[in-house]
Scaffold this motif. Structure first.
Motif, PDB file in Angstrom:
ATOM      1  N   LYS A  89       0.917  -0.918   0.041  1.00  0.00           N
ATOM      2  CA  LYS A  89       0.023  -0.024   0.061  1.00  0.00           C
ATOM      3  C   LYS A  89       1.112   1.235  -0.024  1.00  0.00           C
ATOM      4  CE  LYS A  89      -3.812  -2.087   2.666  1.00  0.00           C
ATOM      5  NZ  LYS A  89      -4.716  -1.944   3.889  1.00  0.00           N
ATOM      6  N   ILE A  90       1.853   1.387   0.738  1.00  0.00           N
ATOM      7  CA  ILE A  90       2.833   2.499   1.061  1.00  0.00           C
ATOM      8  C   ILE A  90       3.650   2.478  -0.486  1.00  0.00           C
ATOM      9  CG2 ILE A  90       4.718   3.520   2.175  1.00  0.00           C
ATOM     10  CD1 ILE A  90       3.550   1.786   4.910  1.00  0.00           C
ATOM     11  N   HIS A  91       3.903   1.500  -0.905  1.00  0.00           N
ATOM     12  CA  HIS A  91       4.958   1.171  -2.005  1.00  0.00           C
ATOM     13  C   HIS A  91       4.104   2.043  -3.166  1.00  0.00           C
ATOM     14  CE1 HIS A  91       7.876  -0.437  -4.878  1.00  0.00           C
ATOM     15  NE2 HIS A  91       6.963  -0.981  -5.583  1.00  0.00           N
ATOM     16  N   LEU A  92       2.837   1.852  -3.420  1.00  0.00           N
ATOM     17  CA  LEU A  92       2.398   2.367  -4.531  1.00  0.00           C
ATOM     18  C   LEU A  92       2.274   3.940  -4.549  1.00  0.00           C
ATOM     19  CD1 LEU A  92      -0.580  -0.434  -4.999  1.00  0.00           C
ATOM     20  CD2 LEU A  92       1.562   0.060  -6.354  1.00  0.00           C
ATOM     21  N   GLY A 144       6.254   2.550  -7.239  1.00  0.00           N
ATOM     22  CA  GLY A 144       4.666   2.155  -7.254  1.00  0.00           C
ATOM     23  C   GLY A 144       4.142   2.852  -8.377  1.00  0.00           C
ATOM     24  N   LYS A 145       4.309   4.044  -8.585  1.00  0.00           N
ATOM     25  CA  LYS A 145       3.409   4.861  -9.447  1.00  0.00           C
ATOM     26  C   LYS A 145       3.785   4.553 -11.195  1.00  0.00           C
ATOM     27  CE  LYS A 145       2.609   8.767  -6.627  1.00  0.00           C
ATOM     28  NZ  LYS A 145       2.869  10.008  -6.379  1.00  0.00           N
ATOM     29  N   GLU A 146       5.193   4.127 -11.023  1.00  0.00           N
ATOM     30  CA  GLU A 146       5.774   3.618 -12.473  1.00  0.00           C
ATOM     31  C   GLU A 146       4.824   2.323 -13.025  1.00  0.00           C
ATOM     32  OE1 GLU A 146       7.791   4.272 -15.713  1.00  0.00           O
ATOM     33  OE2 GLU A 146       7.622   5.294 -13.969  1.00  0.00           O
ATOM     34  N   LEU A 147       4.675   1.312 -11.634  1.00  0.00           N
ATOM     35  CA  LEU A 147       4.062   0.073 -11.872  1.00  0.00           C
ATOM     36  C   LEU A 147       2.719   0.298 -12.390  1.00  0.00           C
ATOM     37  CD1 LEU A 147       5.015  -1.799  -8.509  1.00  0.00           C
ATOM     38  CD2 LEU A 147       5.759  -2.337 -10.973  1.00  0.00           C
ATOM     39  N   ILE A 148       1.986   1.245 -11.875  1.00  0.00           N
ATOM     40  CA  ILE A 148       0.458   1.565 -12.268  1.00  0.00           C
ATOM     41  C   ILE A 148       0.597   1.984 -13.450  1.00  0.00           C
ATOM     42  CG2 ILE A 148      -1.350   3.193 -11.706  1.00  0.00           C
ATOM     43  CD1 ILE A 148      -0.220   3.292  -8.577  1.00  0.00           C
ATOM     44  N   LYS A 149       1.535   2.858 -14.014  1.00  0.00           N
ATOM     45  CA  LYS A 149       1.345   3.403 -15.357  1.00  0.00           C
ATOM     46  C   LYS A 149       1.964   2.315 -16.327  1.00  0.00           C
ATOM     47  CE  LYS A 149       4.965   5.895 -17.306  1.00  0.00           C
ATOM     48  NZ  LYS A 149       5.816   6.912 -17.275  1.00  0.00           N
ATOM     49  N   ASN A 150       2.873   1.251 -15.967  1.00  0.00           N
ATOM     50  CA  ASN A 150       3.263   0.409 -16.834  1.00  0.00           C
ATOM     51  C   ASN A 150       2.241  -1.067 -16.877  1.00  0.00           C
ATOM     52  OD1 ASN A 150       5.431   2.056 -17.631  1.00  0.00           O
ATOM     53  ND2 ASN A 150       6.957   0.807 -15.989  1.00  0.00           N
ATOM     54  N   ILE A 151       1.850  -1.368 -15.707  1.00  0.00           N
ATOM     55  CA  ILE A 151       1.085  -2.456 -15.668  1.00  0.00           C
ATOM     56  C   ILE A 151      -0.324  -2.377 -15.993  1.00  0.00           C
ATOM     57  CG2 ILE A 151       0.445  -4.539 -14.370  1.00  0.00           C
ATOM     58  CD1 ILE A 151       3.187  -4.367 -13.441  1.00  0.00           C
ATOM     59  N   GLY A 152      -1.078  -1.683 -15.149  1.00  0.00           N
ATOM     60  CA  GLY A 152      -2.487  -1.391 -15.056  1.00  0.00           C
ATOM     61  C   GLY A 152      -3.429  -2.091 -15.160  1.00  0.00           C
ATOM     62  N   LEU A 153      -3.095  -3.238 -14.125  1.00  0.00           N
ATOM     63  CA  LEU A 153      -4.045  -4.439 -14.065  1.00  0.00           C
ATOM     64  C   LEU A 153      -4.487  -4.919 -12.729  1.00  0.00           C
ATOM     65  CD1 LEU A 153      -1.714  -6.953 -16.187  1.00  0.00           C
ATOM     66  CD2 LEU A 153      -3.954  -5.842 -17.028  1.00  0.00           C
ATOM     67  N   VAL A 154      -5.594  -5.522 -12.618  1.00  0.00           N
ATOM     68  CA  VAL A 154      -5.998  -5.746 -11.227  1.00  0.00           C
ATOM     69  C   VAL A 154      -5.948  -7.335 -11.122  1.00  0.00           C
ATOM     70  CG1 VAL A 154      -8.113  -5.872  -9.695  1.00  0.00           C
ATOM     71  CG2 VAL A 154      -8.009  -4.134 -11.601  1.00  0.00           C
ATOM     72  N   TYR A 155      -5.114  -7.500  -9.880  1.00  0.00           N
ATOM     73  CA  TYR A 155      -4.888  -8.823  -9.366  1.00  0.00           C
ATOM     74  C   TYR A 155      -5.669  -9.383  -8.061  1.00  0.00           C
ATOM     75  CZ  TYR A 155      -0.940  -8.643 -12.703  1.00  0.00           C
ATOM     76  OH  TYR A 155      -0.213  -8.409 -13.771  1.00  0.00           O
ATOM     77  N   GLN A 156      -6.254 -10.519  -8.139  1.00  0.00           N
ATOM     78  CA  GLN A 156      -6.764 -10.844  -6.674  1.00  0.00           C
ATOM     79  C   GLN A 156      -5.824 -11.965  -6.243  1.00  0.00           C
ATOM     80  OE1 GLN A 156     -10.787 -11.631  -6.356  1.00  0.00           O
ATOM     81  NE2 GLN A 156     -10.375 -13.635  -5.117  1.00  0.00           N
ATOM     82  N   ASP A 180      -4.605  -3.485  -7.162  1.00  0.00           N
ATOM     83  CA  ASP A 180      -5.304  -2.822  -8.054  1.00  0.00           C
ATOM     84  C   ASP A 180      -4.181  -1.819  -8.754  1.00  0.00           C
ATOM     85  OD1 ASP A 180      -6.317  -1.205 -10.029  1.00  0.00           O
ATOM     86  OD2 ASP A 180      -8.444  -1.136  -8.628  1.00  0.00           O
ATOM     87  N   LEU A 181      -3.583  -2.353  -9.682  1.00  0.00           N
ATOM     88  CA  LEU A 181      -2.568  -1.631 -10.459  1.00  0.00           C
ATOM     89  C   LEU A 181      -3.090  -0.487 -11.543  1.00  0.00           C
ATOM     90  CD1 LEU A 181       0.506  -4.098 -10.485  1.00  0.00           C
ATOM     91  CD2 LEU A 181      -0.032  -2.048  -8.737  1.00  0.00           C
ATOM     92  N   LYS A 182      -4.159  -0.299 -11.498  1.00  0.00           N
ATOM     93  CA  LYS A 182      -5.027   0.461 -12.071  1.00  0.00           C
ATOM     94  C   LYS A 182      -5.157   1.873 -11.313  1.00  0.00           C
ATOM     95  CE  LYS A 182      -7.550  -2.410 -15.877  1.00  0.00           C
ATOM     96  NZ  LYS A 182      -8.924  -2.830 -15.808  1.00  0.00           N
ATOM     97  N   LYS A 183      -5.702   1.597 -10.006  1.00  0.00           N
ATOM     98  CA  LYS A 183      -5.884   2.882  -9.195  1.00  0.00           C
ATOM     99  C   LYS A 183      -5.111   2.948  -8.107  1.00  0.00           C
ATOM    100  CE  LYS A 183     -11.070   1.850  -9.071  1.00  0.00           C
ATOM    101  NZ  LYS A 183     -12.101   1.383  -8.112  1.00  0.00           N
ATOM    102  N   GLY A 184      -4.021   2.076  -8.149  1.00  0.00           N
ATOM    103  CA  GLY A 184      -3.123   2.284  -7.139  1.00  0.00           C
ATOM    104  C   GLY A 184      -3.266   1.780  -5.710  1.00  0.00           C
ATOM    105  N   ILE A 211       6.788  -6.528  -8.790  1.00  0.00           N
ATOM    106  CA  ILE A 211       5.711  -5.542  -8.413  1.00  0.00           C
ATOM    107  C   ILE A 211       5.659  -5.255  -6.946  1.00  0.00           C
ATOM    108  CG2 ILE A 211       4.392  -6.199 -10.509  1.00  0.00           C
ATOM    109  CD1 ILE A 211       2.423  -7.549  -8.656  1.00  0.00           C
ATOM    110  N   PHE A 212       6.422  -5.905  -6.106  1.00  0.00           N
ATOM    111  CA  PHE A 212       6.452  -5.864  -4.869  1.00  0.00           C
ATOM    112  C   PHE A 212       7.353  -5.081  -4.169  1.00  0.00           C
ATOM    113  CE2 PHE A 212       3.936  -9.461  -5.769  1.00  0.00           C
ATOM    114  CZ  PHE A 212       3.051  -9.379  -4.970  1.00  0.00           C
ATOM    115  N   PRO A 213       7.343  -4.290  -3.053  1.00  0.00           N
ATOM    116  CA  PRO A 213       8.646  -3.689  -2.563  1.00  0.00           C
ATOM    117  C   PRO A 213       9.688  -4.345  -1.995  1.00  0.00           C
ATOM    118  CG  PRO A 213       6.493  -3.619  -0.875  1.00  0.00           C
ATOM    119  CD  PRO A 213       6.249  -4.252  -2.105  1.00  0.00           C
ATOM    120  N   LYS A 214      10.791  -4.054  -2.115  1.00  0.00           N
ATOM    121  CA  LYS A 214      11.966  -4.923  -1.988  1.00  0.00           C
ATOM    122  C   LYS A 214      12.368  -4.353  -0.230  1.00  0.00           C
ATOM    123  CE  LYS A 214      12.690  -6.219  -5.843  1.00  0.00           C
ATOM    124  NZ  LYS A 214      11.012  -6.284  -6.155  1.00  0.00           N
ATOM    125  N   PRO A 215      12.264  -5.662   0.584  1.00  0.00           N
ATOM    126  CA  PRO A 215      12.651  -5.577   1.879  1.00  0.00           C
ATOM    127  C   PRO A 215      14.065  -4.602   2.234  1.00  0.00           C
ATOM    128  CG  PRO A 215      12.912  -7.804   1.455  1.00  0.00           C
ATOM    129  CD  PRO A 215      12.734  -7.033   0.091  1.00  0.00           C
TER     130      PRO A 215
END
Length: 123
Positions: free
Chosen positions: A16-19, A24-36, A54-58, A116-120
Motif C-alpha cells: 500500500k505504501i509502495h504504490l 509504485g506509480k511507475e508500476l501503475i503506469k506500466n502494468i495497469g491490471l487488477v490482481y486478486q 489494483d494496479l489501475k487505481k494504485g 511488483i512488490f517492494p524490496k525489503p
C-alpha cells in the motif's frame, strides 16, 4: 473461528505504501491490471484470505474484488506467496510445482513478477 495472522499481511501493508511512491506509480503506469491474490494459511482452497492489488487505481485492499472480474487471480499458501513475492521462488516454477494456481488472463498473469512488490530493506 479466529482469524489467522498471515505472514503475507505485512507484505500487503508495505505494498500500500509502495504504490504511493515513484516506483509504485511507475508500476501503475506500466502494468495497469487488477490482481486478486488468495492466500491460504496451510492448503490452497481452505481458509483463504483475499487481497486485491489494483494496479489501475494504485490500491491494495483486503477482500474479494467487487469491480467485475480481476485480470488474473492467484492462489498461494502463505509461505509460498512470500517466497514468490521476495524473489526466492520463480513464479513459473511455483506454477509448475502447484504452489501457485492461476485463473484469468495468462498474459496478465505473466506480468505478475516479484518486481511488483517492494524490496525489503537491507540492514
Amino acid at each position: 473461528m479466529a482469524t489467522t495472522e498471515l505472514k503475507s499481511d505485512n507484505l500487503f501493508e508495505m505494498m500500500k505504501i509502495h504504490l504511493d511512491f515513484d516506483a509504485g506509480k511507475e508500476l501503475i503506469k506500466n502494468i495497469g491490471l487488477v490482481y486478486q491474490i488468495n492466500i491460504a494459511p496451510k492448503k490452497i482452497g481452505f481458509d483463504e484470505v483475499s487481497y486485491i492489488v489494483d494496479l489501475k487505481k494504485g490500491e491494495v485492499t483486503k477482500g474479494k474484488y467487487e469491480g467485475g472480474k480481476p485480470d488474473a487471480t492467484f492462489s498461494f499458501k502463505d509461505d509460498d506467496f512470500i517466497r514468490v513475492a521476495t524473489g526466492k521462488m520463480n513464479p513459473q516454477i511455483a506454477f509448475m510445482r502447484g504452489a501457485m494456481k492461476i485463473k484469468g488472463s495468462l498474459s496478465a498473469a505473466q506480468k505478475f513478477t516479484p518486481d511488483i512488490f517492494p524490496k525489503p530493506a537491507k540492514m
